[in-house]
Design a protein around this motif. Structure first.
Motif, PDB file in Angstrom:
ATOM      1  N   VAL A 142      -4.744   3.424  -0.597  1.00  0.00           N
ATOM      2  CA  VAL A 142      -4.693   3.041   0.818  1.00  0.00           C
ATOM      3  C   VAL A 142      -3.435   3.665   1.384  1.00  0.00           C
ATOM      4  O   VAL A 142      -2.326   3.433   0.890  1.00  0.00           O
ATOM      5  CB  VAL A 142      -4.675   1.519   1.010  1.00  0.00           C
ATOM      6  CG1 VAL A 142      -4.427   1.166   2.475  1.00  0.00           C
ATOM      7  CG2 VAL A 142      -5.986   0.897   0.528  1.00  0.00           C
ATOM      8  N   TYR A 168       0.820  -1.204   0.000  1.00  0.00           N
ATOM      9  CA  TYR A 168       0.000   0.000   0.000  1.00  0.00           C
ATOM     10  C   TYR A 168       0.854   1.255   0.000  1.00  0.00           C
ATOM     11  O   TYR A 168       1.847   1.291   0.733  1.00  0.00           O
ATOM     12  CB  TYR A 168      -0.915   0.041   1.236  1.00  0.00           C
ATOM     13  CG  TYR A 168      -1.875  -1.102   1.332  1.00  0.00           C
ATOM     14  CD1 TYR A 168      -2.806  -1.351   0.326  1.00  0.00           C
ATOM     15  CD2 TYR A 168      -1.856  -1.961   2.430  1.00  0.00           C
ATOM     16  CE1 TYR A 168      -3.695  -2.403   0.419  1.00  0.00           C
ATOM     17  CE2 TYR A 168      -2.748  -3.009   2.536  1.00  0.00           C
ATOM     18  CZ  TYR A 168      -3.661  -3.231   1.519  1.00  0.00           C
ATOM     19  OH  TYR A 168      -4.536  -4.282   1.611  1.00  0.00           O
ATOM     20  N   ARG A 228      -8.039   0.629   4.566  1.00  0.00           N
ATOM     21  CA  ARG A 228      -8.279  -0.589   3.782  1.00  0.00           C
ATOM     22  C   ARG A 228      -9.762  -0.805   3.521  1.00  0.00           C
ATOM     23  O   ARG A 228     -10.142  -1.388   2.507  1.00  0.00           O
ATOM     24  CB  ARG A 228      -7.720  -1.801   4.519  1.00  0.00           C
ATOM     25  CG  ARG A 228      -6.205  -1.879   4.597  1.00  0.00           C
ATOM     26  CD  ARG A 228      -5.814  -3.267   5.040  1.00  0.00           C
ATOM     27  NE  ARG A 228      -4.407  -3.389   5.381  1.00  0.00           N
ATOM     28  CZ  ARG A 228      -3.823  -4.532   5.719  1.00  0.00           C
ATOM     29  NH1 ARG A 228      -4.547  -5.637   5.792  1.00  0.00           N
ATOM     30  NH2 ARG A 228      -2.538  -4.577   6.003  1.00  0.00           N
TER      31      ARG A 228
END
Length: 383
Positions: A248, A94, A198
């Motif tokens: 994210v 991420y 998330r």
């Protein structure tokens, strides 16, 4: 079933952004592993494990992933193909490699924004000096020529003022993977930090007003001196960017404020950003706290502003080159509301980001005044 929280974070890059991520992660008892080519990088003294290797070294990135629950990064100019390979193993990365691949290339980044209706300057891909001249016929002069890959802090940009500069601009930027944007007649540069968890939760920070010198950030003021309508539009654009890229972690959306009060996106950084350093002292949850929360799968923290704030970058002065020696610390820390951050880089170089000063106050005017006083007091010399 909800995925387990990550407790071992791997960070590609060990500079000051990584260091500030680690400081927040350690408050939550996390293990932090880093990858950086410099043995004495700013993050090295507080990381649990430091893999010494290149940021584009696929084997080194794989090693980092093997000892981490999740991989993130503090710089976008890294090996995205290696990240795709890590993701294929089931290890989360991420912001995602898919979003990074688009954002790494300024042409694909801005094309995607335009396709999604996000306000941005008109652009064209260029492959020759003649293409630049044709772009000039369409957009007029001046116009901004950019390298599609690798540019930051003004590197990779060339403001072309006439057709006579076409060859010079083309050669200065390497002659490959270039784009040109119509010139934006702006009144102010701003940025908005946004974080996405998330689960899709999005948190947006207040609008920051930025002042640059030679295309390097000099000062950030929050709140920005803009109308409520402009502020809302800017924050809405940042939220929209997070949705488009399904980001994210922290993103920074740099924008221009136009003369009619509307905004236009300049660039996106898929990571914590220099203009967000003020959040450490001036917000309930800093950008670094929220980045770690997001990539680890935790709820996001409060982004509201506690007090008006000014952040001043500490850059290496012209002529300063050598071992870094800091002076004036006592004077800075005696100023009400002032906080000093020295990144721990061993060598000072002209324009190198060596640290920053944050000053909070009851009014923005007092923060600006004390920020200027603190900045004048602090010197970073090369010995």
């Amino acid at each position: 079933m909800k995925a387990p929280l990550a407790t071992k974070i791997g960070i590609i890059g060990g500079g000051q952004l990584g260091k500030m991520m680690i400081l927040e992660a350690k408050k939550m008892g996390m293990v932090i592993n880093i990858l950086d080519p410099e043995e004495n990088c700013p993050s090295s003294s507080i990381a649990d494990c430091h893999i010494v290797g290149g940021l584009k070294d696929a084997d080194a990135i794989k090693k980092l992933a093997e000892i981490s629950d999740v991989v993130t990064y503090e710089i976008e100019h890294i090996n995205v193909d290696a990240l795709f390979e890590i993701e294929k193993t089931g290890k989360p990365v991420y912001p995602t490699p898919a979003s990074l691949k688009i954002i790494q290339n300024k042409l694909s980044q801005k094309t995607r924004l335009i396709e999604e209706g996000v306000p941005s300057p008109d652009l064209l891909a260029v492959g020759s000096p003649d293409d630049l001249r044709r772009a000039g016929e369409k957009f007029g002069y001046p116009m901004m020529v950019k390298a599609c890959l690798g540019g930051y802090d003004g590197k990779g940009n060339f403001l072309i003022k006439s057709a006579d500069q076409a060859e010079e601009a083309f050669e200065a930027l390497g002659g490959n993977d270039l784009m040109v944007e119509s010139f934006v007649d702006f009144t102010m540069e701003i940025s908005v930090l946004a974080c996405r968890g998330r689960n899709g939760e999005i948190a947006v920070y207040p609008v920051a007003q930025n002042d640059h010198e030679n295309e390097v950030l000099n000062e950030t003021r929050v709140p920005a001196n803009i109308s409520a309508e402009t502020s809302k539009q800017a924050m809405d654009v940042a939220r929209r960017v997070m949705e488009i890229f399904e980001g994210v972690g922290m993103f920074c959306v740099e924008m221009f404020v136009l003369r009619d009060g509307s905004v236009s996106v300049n660039e996106i950084a898929p990571r914590p950003h220099n203009s967000g350093h003020y959040t450490i002292e001036a917000c309930s949850s800093s950008q670094f706290d929220n980045h770690i929360r997001a990539v680890a799968g935790m709820p996001l923290g409060d982004t509201s502003l506690i007090k008006p704030v000014v952040m001043r970058n500490l850059l290496g002065d012209a002529g300063e080159d050598g071992r870094a020696v800091v002076t004036g610390v006592d004077e800075v820390l005696a100023i009400p509301g002032a906080r000093l951050h020295i990144y721990g880089k061993a060598e000072v170089k002209p324009k190198r980001k060596m640290g920053h000063i944050t000053v909070i106050a009851d009014t923005l005017e007092d923060a600006v005044k004390n920020g200027e006083k603190a900045h004048k007091a602090l010197k970073i010399l090369g010995k």
